[in-house]
Enzyme design. Structure first.
Site, short mmCIF file in Angstrom:
data_model
loop_
_atom_site.label_atom_id
_atom_site.label_comp_id
_atom_site.label_asym_id
_atom_site.label_seq_id
_atom_site.Cartn_x
_atom_site.Cartn_y
_atom_site.Cartn_z
N VAL A 5 1.62 -3.93 4.11
CA VAL A 5 1.25 -4.93 4.19
C VAL A 5 1.61 -5.75 4.81
CG1 VAL A 5 -1.79 -4.98 5.14
CG2 VAL A 5 -0.28 -5.75 2.65
N SER A 43 0.86 -0.69 0.37
CA SER A 43 -0.31 -0.12 -0.06
C SER A 43 0.85 1.66 -0.14
CB SER A 43 -0.88 0.08 1.13
OG SER A 43 -1.93 -0.58 0.96
N TYR A 74 -4.87 3.88 7.65
CA TYR A 74 -5.62 2.90 7.61
C TYR A 74 -6.04 3.81 8.70
CZ TYR A 74 -2.64 -0.17 4.71
OH TYR A 74 -1.92 -0.53 4.12
N LYS A 111 0.48 3.45 -3.15
CA LYS A 111 -1.00 4.27 -3.59
C LYS A 111 -0.11 5.81 -3.23
CE LYS A 111 -4.14 1.24 -1.16
NZ LYS A 111 -3.49 0.27 0.00
N TYR A 123 -2.86 -1.06 -10.52
CA TYR A 123 -2.64 -0.86 -8.85
C TYR A 123 -2.30 -1.88 -8.58
CZ TYR A 123 -4.11 -1.29 -4.13
OH TYR A 123 -4.12 -1.88 -2.78
N1 GLN Z 1 -2.51 -5.81 -1.95
C1 GLN Z 1 -2.72 -4.91 -1.16
C2 GLN Z 1 -4.36 -5.38 -1.50
O1 GLN Z 1 -4.29 -3.95 -2.53
C3 GLN Z 1 -2.23 -3.56 -0.55
C4 GLN Z 1 -3.13 -3.77 1.21
C5 GLN Z 1 -2.25 -2.91 1.49
O2 GLN Z 1 -0.73 -2.35 1.65
N2 GLN Z 1 -2.80 -2.52 2.93
O3 GLN Z 1 -5.37 -5.12 -1.05
#
Ligand code: GLN
Length: 371
Positions: free
Chosen positions: A273, A77, A255, A80, A203
Protein backbone atom coordinates in the site's frame (compact mmCIF):
# COMPACT_ATOMS: atom_id res chain seq x y z
CA UNK A 1 26.79 1.07 -2.63
CA UNK A 2 28.24 0.17 -6.02
CA UNK A 3 25.69 0.35 -8.78
CA UNK A 4 26.56 -1.42 -12.00
CA UNK A 5 24.94 0.81 -14.50
CA UNK A 6 23.42 -0.48 -17.69
CA UNK A 7 24.51 2.82 -19.19
CA UNK A 8 28.13 1.69 -19.09
CA UNK A 9 27.36 -1.04 -21.58
CA UNK A 10 25.65 1.20 -24.12
CA UNK A 11 26.68 3.54 -26.90
CA UNK A 12 25.73 7.18 -26.42
CA UNK A 13 22.88 6.84 -28.87
CA UNK A 14 21.48 3.68 -27.24
CA UNK A 15 21.70 5.29 -23.83
CA UNK A 16 19.77 8.33 -24.92
CA UNK A 17 17.15 6.25 -26.63
CA UNK A 18 16.61 3.86 -23.72
CA UNK A 19 16.42 6.63 -21.15
CA UNK A 20 14.08 8.68 -23.31
CA UNK A 21 11.75 5.76 -23.74
CA UNK A 22 11.70 4.89 -20.05
CA UNK A 23 11.02 8.51 -19.22
CA UNK A 24 8.27 8.72 -21.84
CA UNK A 25 6.68 5.65 -20.32
CA UNK A 26 6.59 7.30 -16.90
CA UNK A 27 5.33 10.56 -18.33
CA UNK A 28 2.54 8.84 -20.22
CA UNK A 29 1.38 6.99 -17.13
CA UNK A 30 1.77 10.06 -14.93
CA UNK A 31 -1.07 11.62 -16.92
CA UNK A 32 -3.33 9.13 -15.28
CA UNK A 33 -4.71 10.72 -12.14
CA UNK A 34 -4.05 9.11 -8.81
CA UNK A 35 -6.32 8.05 -6.04
CA UNK A 36 -5.38 8.64 -2.43
CA UNK A 37 -2.89 6.98 -0.17
CA UNK A 38 -3.63 5.06 3.02
CA UNK A 39 -4.79 7.01 6.04
CA UNK A 40 -2.00 6.18 8.49
CA UNK A 41 0.58 7.98 6.35
CA UNK A 42 1.87 11.29 7.65
CA UNK A 43 1.01 14.47 5.72
CA UNK A 44 4.52 14.57 4.19
CA UNK A 45 3.92 11.19 2.58
CA UNK A 46 0.54 12.29 1.30
CA UNK A 47 2.15 15.35 -0.23
CA UNK A 48 4.59 13.06 -2.01
CA UNK A 49 2.02 11.01 -3.79
CA UNK A 50 3.03 12.16 -7.24
CA UNK A 51 6.43 10.55 -6.94
CA UNK A 52 7.02 7.98 -9.63
CA UNK A 53 9.94 5.63 -10.21
CA UNK A 54 10.75 2.57 -12.28
CA UNK A 55 13.81 0.34 -11.96
CA UNK A 56 15.19 -2.98 -13.10
CA UNK A 57 18.02 -5.25 -11.99
CA UNK A 58 18.99 -8.05 -14.33
CA UNK A 59 20.41 -11.37 -13.18
CA UNK A 60 23.77 -10.31 -14.66
CA UNK A 61 23.84 -7.52 -12.05
CA UNK A 62 23.07 -4.74 -14.53
CA UNK A 63 20.79 -2.12 -13.02
CA UNK A 64 18.83 0.86 -14.35
CA UNK A 65 16.39 3.29 -12.76
CA UNK A 66 14.38 6.31 -13.87
CA UNK A 67 12.12 8.83 -12.17
CA UNK A 68 12.25 9.45 -8.42
CA UNK A 69 14.54 6.53 -7.83
CA UNK A 70 16.37 7.96 -4.81
CA UNK A 71 13.19 8.33 -2.79
CA UNK A 72 12.82 5.80 0.04
CA UNK A 73 9.42 4.29 0.74
CA UNK A 74 8.19 1.49 3.02
CA UNK A 75 7.87 -2.05 1.73
CA UNK A 76 4.46 -2.50 3.36
CA UNK A 77 2.93 -5.71 2.04
CA UNK A 78 5.88 -6.43 -0.22
CA UNK A 79 7.64 -7.45 2.99
CA UNK A 80 5.27 -10.45 3.16
CA UNK A 81 7.39 -12.12 0.50
CA UNK A 82 10.52 -12.00 2.66
CA UNK A 83 8.75 -12.94 5.88
CA UNK A 84 7.29 -15.99 4.14
CA UNK A 85 10.66 -16.92 2.62
CA UNK A 86 12.33 -16.95 6.02
CA UNK A 87 9.40 -18.76 7.66
CA UNK A 88 9.74 -21.51 5.04
CA UNK A 89 13.41 -21.79 5.70
CA UNK A 90 12.90 -21.89 9.46
CA UNK A 91 10.08 -24.42 9.45
CA UNK A 92 10.34 -26.39 6.21
CA UNK A 93 7.71 -26.66 3.48
CA UNK A 94 5.40 -29.16 5.12
CA UNK A 95 5.16 -27.55 8.54
CA UNK A 96 4.71 -24.12 6.97
CA UNK A 97 1.88 -25.37 4.78
CA UNK A 98 -0.01 -26.75 7.74
CA UNK A 99 -0.08 -23.21 9.15
CA UNK A 100 -0.66 -21.13 6.00
CA UNK A 101 -2.10 -22.19 2.64
CA UNK A 102 -1.22 -21.21 -0.93
CA UNK A 103 -4.67 -20.55 -2.40
CA UNK A 104 -5.63 -17.13 -3.73
CA UNK A 105 -8.32 -15.80 -1.43
CA UNK A 106 -10.16 -13.51 -3.83
CA UNK A 107 -10.66 -11.26 -0.80
CA UNK A 108 -9.10 -7.92 0.14
CA UNK A 109 -5.70 -8.05 1.84
CA UNK A 110 -7.09 -7.23 5.27
CA UNK A 111 -10.14 -9.50 5.12
CA UNK A 112 -11.25 -11.52 8.12
CA UNK A 113 -11.46 -14.65 5.99
CA UNK A 114 -9.72 -18.00 6.40
CA UNK A 115 -9.54 -21.47 4.94
CA UNK A 116 -12.02 -22.88 7.46
CA UNK A 117 -11.50 -26.50 6.46
CA UNK A 118 -7.78 -26.45 7.09
CA UNK A 119 -7.87 -23.86 9.86
CA UNK A 120 -5.28 -21.62 8.26
CA UNK A 121 -5.16 -18.34 6.36
CA UNK A 122 -5.59 -18.70 2.60
CA UNK A 123 -2.06 -17.60 1.71
CA UNK A 124 0.95 -15.68 3.06
CA UNK A 125 0.46 -12.67 0.77
CA UNK A 126 -2.60 -11.37 2.66
CA UNK A 127 -2.42 -9.99 6.20
CA UNK A 128 -3.77 -13.07 7.99
CA UNK A 129 -1.16 -15.28 6.30
CA UNK A 130 1.69 -12.86 6.86
CA UNK A 131 0.79 -12.68 10.56
CA UNK A 132 1.07 -16.47 10.75
CA UNK A 133 4.43 -16.31 8.93
CA UNK A 134 5.58 -13.75 11.52
CA UNK A 135 4.35 -16.07 14.28
CA UNK A 136 6.41 -19.05 13.06
CA UNK A 137 9.61 -17.12 12.27
CA UNK A 138 12.62 -18.37 14.17
CA UNK A 139 13.91 -16.14 16.98
CA UNK A 140 13.66 -15.98 20.76
CA UNK A 141 11.73 -12.71 20.86
CA UNK A 142 10.44 -9.83 18.74
CA UNK A 143 13.85 -8.18 18.48
CA UNK A 144 15.56 -11.31 17.31
CA UNK A 145 12.88 -12.11 14.75
CA UNK A 146 12.99 -8.58 13.34
CA UNK A 147 16.80 -8.58 13.32
CA UNK A 148 16.92 -11.89 11.42
CA UNK A 149 14.42 -10.66 8.87
CA UNK A 150 16.16 -7.34 8.44
CA UNK A 151 19.47 -9.08 7.91
CA UNK A 152 17.95 -11.08 5.04
CA UNK A 153 16.22 -8.05 3.55
CA UNK A 154 19.55 -6.22 3.47
CA UNK A 155 21.04 -9.05 1.44
CA UNK A 156 18.11 -9.14 -1.00
CA UNK A 157 18.42 -5.38 -1.52
CA UNK A 158 22.23 -5.24 -1.48
CA UNK A 159 22.09 -2.48 1.11
CA UNK A 160 23.45 -3.27 4.60
CA UNK A 161 21.85 -0.09 5.90
CA UNK A 162 18.17 -0.92 5.42
CA UNK A 163 16.24 -0.02 8.56
CA UNK A 164 12.80 -0.18 10.10
CA UNK A 165 11.21 3.29 10.08
CA UNK A 166 10.28 3.71 13.73
CA UNK A 167 7.85 6.56 13.17
CA UNK A 168 5.84 4.65 10.59
CA UNK A 169 5.90 1.54 12.77
CA UNK A 170 4.48 3.53 15.70
CA UNK A 171 1.81 5.08 13.49
CA UNK A 172 0.75 1.69 12.20
CA UNK A 173 0.78 0.13 15.66
CA UNK A 174 -1.49 2.92 16.85
CA UNK A 175 -3.91 2.30 13.98
CA UNK A 176 -3.97 -1.49 13.99
CA UNK A 177 -7.53 -2.39 14.95
CA UNK A 178 -8.09 -4.47 11.86
CA UNK A 179 -4.84 -6.44 12.19
CA UNK A 180 -5.44 -6.88 15.92
CA UNK A 181 -8.93 -8.15 15.17
CA UNK A 182 -7.63 -10.64 12.60
CA UNK A 183 -4.91 -11.78 15.00
CA UNK A 184 -7.11 -12.27 18.07
CA UNK A 185 -9.68 -14.12 16.00
CA UNK A 186 -6.98 -16.40 14.58
CA UNK A 187 -5.56 -16.99 18.04
CA UNK A 188 -8.98 -17.96 19.35
CA UNK A 189 -9.08 -20.66 16.67
CA UNK A 190 -5.55 -21.83 17.35
CA UNK A 191 -4.16 -20.44 14.10
CA UNK A 192 -1.76 -18.14 15.96
CA UNK A 193 0.30 -19.34 18.88
CA UNK A 194 2.45 -16.44 20.12
CA UNK A 195 1.44 -13.18 21.78
CA UNK A 196 -0.66 -11.09 19.43
CA UNK A 197 1.14 -7.83 20.24
CA UNK A 198 4.51 -9.43 19.49
CA UNK A 199 3.40 -11.00 16.24
CA UNK A 200 1.92 -7.71 15.09
CA UNK A 201 5.12 -5.87 15.93
CA UNK A 202 7.20 -8.32 13.88
CA UNK A 203 4.83 -8.10 10.91
CA UNK A 204 4.53 -4.31 10.98
CA UNK A 205 8.28 -3.84 11.50
CA UNK A 206 8.84 -5.72 8.25
CA UNK A 207 6.21 -3.50 6.56
CA UNK A 208 8.09 -0.40 7.79
CA UNK A 209 11.45 -1.15 6.16
CA UNK A 210 12.30 1.59 3.66
CA UNK A 211 13.85 0.96 0.24
CA UNK A 212 14.44 2.83 -3.02
CA UNK A 213 12.92 1.63 -6.30
CA UNK A 214 16.38 0.44 -7.41
CA UNK A 215 16.78 -1.60 -4.21
CA UNK A 216 13.31 -3.05 -4.65
CA UNK A 217 14.17 -4.19 -8.17
CA UNK A 218 17.32 -5.76 -6.74
CA UNK A 219 15.21 -7.64 -4.19
CA UNK A 220 13.14 -8.96 -7.10
CA UNK A 221 16.32 -9.83 -9.00
CA UNK A 222 17.60 -11.81 -6.03
CA UNK A 223 14.46 -13.95 -6.19
CA UNK A 224 14.74 -14.17 -9.98
CA UNK A 225 18.34 -15.28 -9.49
CA UNK A 226 17.46 -18.26 -7.28
CA UNK A 227 17.88 -16.43 -3.97
CA UNK A 228 21.36 -15.05 -4.57
CA UNK A 229 21.82 -11.31 -5.00
CA UNK A 230 23.17 -10.98 -8.54
CA UNK A 231 25.09 -7.80 -7.79
CA UNK A 232 26.78 -8.75 -4.51
CA UNK A 233 26.82 -12.55 -4.92
CA UNK A 234 25.43 -12.95 -1.37
CA UNK A 235 22.73 -15.54 -0.71
CA UNK A 236 19.51 -14.17 0.79
CA UNK A 237 17.50 -17.40 0.98
CA UNK A 238 17.80 -21.12 0.39
CA UNK A 239 17.45 -22.05 -3.30
CA UNK A 240 15.01 -24.84 -2.54
CA UNK A 241 12.23 -22.47 -1.38
CA UNK A 242 12.50 -19.93 -4.18
CA UNK A 243 9.90 -21.80 -6.21
CA UNK A 244 7.43 -21.66 -3.29
CA UNK A 245 7.91 -17.93 -2.86
CA UNK A 246 7.74 -16.98 -6.54
CA UNK A 247 4.84 -19.39 -7.05
CA UNK A 248 2.72 -17.78 -4.37
CA UNK A 249 3.64 -14.32 -5.66
CA UNK A 250 2.31 -15.36 -9.06
CA UNK A 251 -1.01 -16.68 -7.76
CA UNK A 252 -1.62 -14.40 -4.76
CA UNK A 253 0.73 -11.39 -4.93
CA UNK A 254 -1.75 -8.75 -6.07
CA UNK A 255 -4.48 -9.42 -3.49
CA UNK A 256 -7.92 -9.75 -5.02
CA UNK A 257 -6.64 -8.54 -8.41
CA UNK A 258 -4.18 -11.45 -8.64
CA UNK A 259 -6.05 -13.33 -11.36
CA UNK A 260 -6.45 -10.29 -13.58
CA UNK A 261 -2.77 -9.48 -13.11
CA UNK A 262 -1.70 -13.04 -13.98
CA UNK A 263 -3.80 -12.80 -17.10
CA UNK A 264 -2.83 -9.32 -18.25
CA UNK A 265 0.73 -8.89 -17.01
CA UNK A 266 1.70 -12.50 -16.36
CA UNK A 267 4.73 -12.11 -14.10
CA UNK A 268 5.17 -13.01 -10.43
CA UNK A 269 4.83 -9.82 -8.38
CA UNK A 270 3.92 -8.37 -5.01
CA UNK A 271 2.40 -5.01 -4.22
CA UNK A 272 2.19 -2.90 -1.08
CA UNK A 273 0.00 0.00 0.00
CA UNK A 274 2.99 2.35 -0.15
CA UNK A 275 2.51 2.14 -3.93
CA UNK A 276 5.42 -0.17 -4.62
CA UNK A 277 5.27 -3.25 -6.83
CA UNK A 278 8.14 -5.73 -7.04
CA UNK A 279 8.29 -8.33 -9.81
CA UNK A 280 10.62 -11.27 -10.35
CA UNK A 281 10.97 -12.95 -13.74
CA UNK A 282 12.91 -16.15 -13.04
CA UNK A 283 16.42 -16.23 -14.48
CA UNK A 284 15.91 -12.83 -16.07
CA UNK A 285 15.17 -9.70 -14.14
CA UNK A 286 13.71 -8.02 -11.06
CA UNK A 287 11.53 -4.98 -11.76
CA UNK A 288 9.98 -2.37 -9.52
CA UNK A 289 7.63 0.55 -9.78
CA UNK A 290 6.82 3.09 -7.10
CA UNK A 291 3.79 5.39 -7.38
CA UNK A 292 1.65 5.92 -4.29
CA UNK A 293 -1.87 6.40 -5.75
CA UNK A 294 -3.86 3.20 -5.11
CA UNK A 295 -6.80 1.47 -6.73
CA UNK A 296 -9.61 -0.16 -4.77
CA UNK A 297 -7.53 -3.30 -4.20
CA UNK A 298 -4.66 -1.35 -2.61
CA UNK A 299 -2.44 -1.71 -5.71
CA UNK A 300 -0.58 1.19 -7.31
CA UNK A 301 -2.69 2.51 -10.20
CA UNK A 302 0.19 3.78 -12.28
CA UNK A 303 2.36 0.88 -11.20
CA UNK A 304 -0.09 -1.58 -12.68
CA UNK A 305 -0.28 0.36 -15.89
CA UNK A 306 3.47 0.59 -16.26
CA UNK A 307 3.72 -3.17 -15.83
CA UNK A 308 0.95 -3.79 -18.31
CA UNK A 309 2.70 -1.66 -20.85
CA UNK A 310 6.12 -3.21 -20.21
CA UNK A 311 4.62 -6.68 -20.40
CA UNK A 312 2.89 -6.00 -23.73
CA UNK A 313 5.76 -4.19 -25.22
CA UNK A 314 8.55 -6.56 -24.25
CA UNK A 315 6.62 -9.82 -24.20
CA UNK A 316 7.30 -10.30 -20.48
CA UNK A 317 4.27 -12.52 -19.79
CA UNK A 318 5.84 -15.78 -18.65
CA UNK A 319 3.49 -17.75 -20.90
CA UNK A 320 3.96 -15.49 -23.91
CA UNK A 321 5.31 -16.81 -27.18
CA UNK A 322 9.09 -16.77 -26.64
CA UNK A 323 9.39 -15.17 -30.07
CA UNK A 324 7.69 -12.09 -28.60
CA UNK A 325 10.06 -11.81 -25.66
CA UNK A 326 12.53 -8.98 -25.84
CA UNK A 327 13.99 -8.92 -22.38
CA UNK A 328 17.42 -7.91 -23.63
CA UNK A 329 15.83 -4.80 -24.99
CA UNK A 330 14.32 -3.97 -21.64
CA UNK A 331 17.89 -3.94 -20.33
CA UNK A 332 18.44 -0.94 -22.51
CA UNK A 333 20.70 -2.60 -25.04
CA UNK A 334 18.42 -2.20 -28.01
CA UNK A 335 15.11 -0.49 -27.64
CA UNK A 336 12.58 -1.12 -30.38
CA UNK A 337 11.36 1.77 -32.51
CA UNK A 338 8.78 3.76 -30.55
CA UNK A 339 5.33 2.32 -30.93
CA UNK A 340 2.05 4.18 -30.97
CA UNK A 341 1.30 5.30 -27.43
CA UNK A 342 -1.12 2.95 -25.70
CA UNK A 343 -3.90 4.65 -23.80
CA UNK A 344 -3.41 4.49 -20.06
CA UNK A 345 -6.17 2.45 -18.49
CA UNK A 346 -6.81 0.69 -15.21
CA UNK A 347 -6.42 -3.05 -14.71
CA UNK A 348 -10.04 -3.50 -13.82
CA UNK A 349 -12.57 -3.42 -16.62
CA UNK A 350 -15.06 -0.57 -16.66
CA UNK A 351 -17.64 -1.25 -13.94
CA UNK A 352 -20.94 -2.53 -15.29
CA UNK A 353 -23.86 -0.31 -14.45
CA UNK A 354 -26.47 -2.84 -15.53
CA UNK A 355 -26.05 -4.85 -12.33
CA UNK A 356 -27.70 -4.19 -8.99
CA UNK A 357 -25.47 -2.51 -6.38
CA UNK A 358 -24.48 -5.18 -3.85
CA UNK A 359 -23.43 -2.65 -1.26
CA UNK A 360 -19.78 -3.86 -1.07
CA UNK A 361 -17.48 -1.21 0.35
CA UNK A 362 -14.03 -1.14 -1.27
CA UNK A 363 -11.17 -1.34 1.21
CA UNK A 364 -8.46 0.98 0.00
CA UNK A 365 -10.12 3.63 -2.08
CA UNK A 366 -10.28 7.40 -1.80
CA UNK A 367 -7.93 7.66 1.12
CA UNK A 368 -10.19 5.60 3.29
CA UNK A 369 -8.08 2.50 3.62
CA UNK A 370 -7.84 1.07 7.08
CA UNK A 371 -5.28 -1.30 8.49
N1 GLN B 1 0.51 -1.93 6.85
C1 GLN B 1 -0.38 -2.64 6.06
C2 GLN B 1 -1.24 -3.61 6.83
O1 GLN B 1 -0.85 -4.47 7.52
C3 GLN B 1 0.27 -3.32 4.89
C4 GLN B 1 -0.82 -3.65 4.00
C5 GLN B 1 -0.48 -3.61 2.54
O2 GLN B 1 0.54 -3.12 2.06
N2 GLN B 1 -1.47 -4.08 1.82
O3 GLN B 1 -2.40 -3.59 6.76
Amino acid sequence: MRVVSWEETLTEQEKRRAREQLEQLLERQARLGHSDVVTYYPPEAIAQRDLFALAGTHVDGTQWAVGDCDHRFPLQSISKVFTYALALEDNGREATLTRVGVEPSGDPFNALEFDETNRRPHNPMVNAGALVAADILGGADVDEKVARLLERMRIYAGNPELEVDQELLDAMLADADRNLGISYYMRSLGMLVGEVEDILRVYLSACSVHVTAAELSEMGATLANGGENPRTGERAMARTYVRDVIGVMFTCGMYDAAGQWANDVGIPAKSGVSGGIMAAIPNQVGLSVFSPGLDQHGNSVRGINVFRELSDRFGLHIFADPAETQLGRLGGRVWPEPEPEPEPGALDPEPRDDLPDDGVVPVAIEGAATV
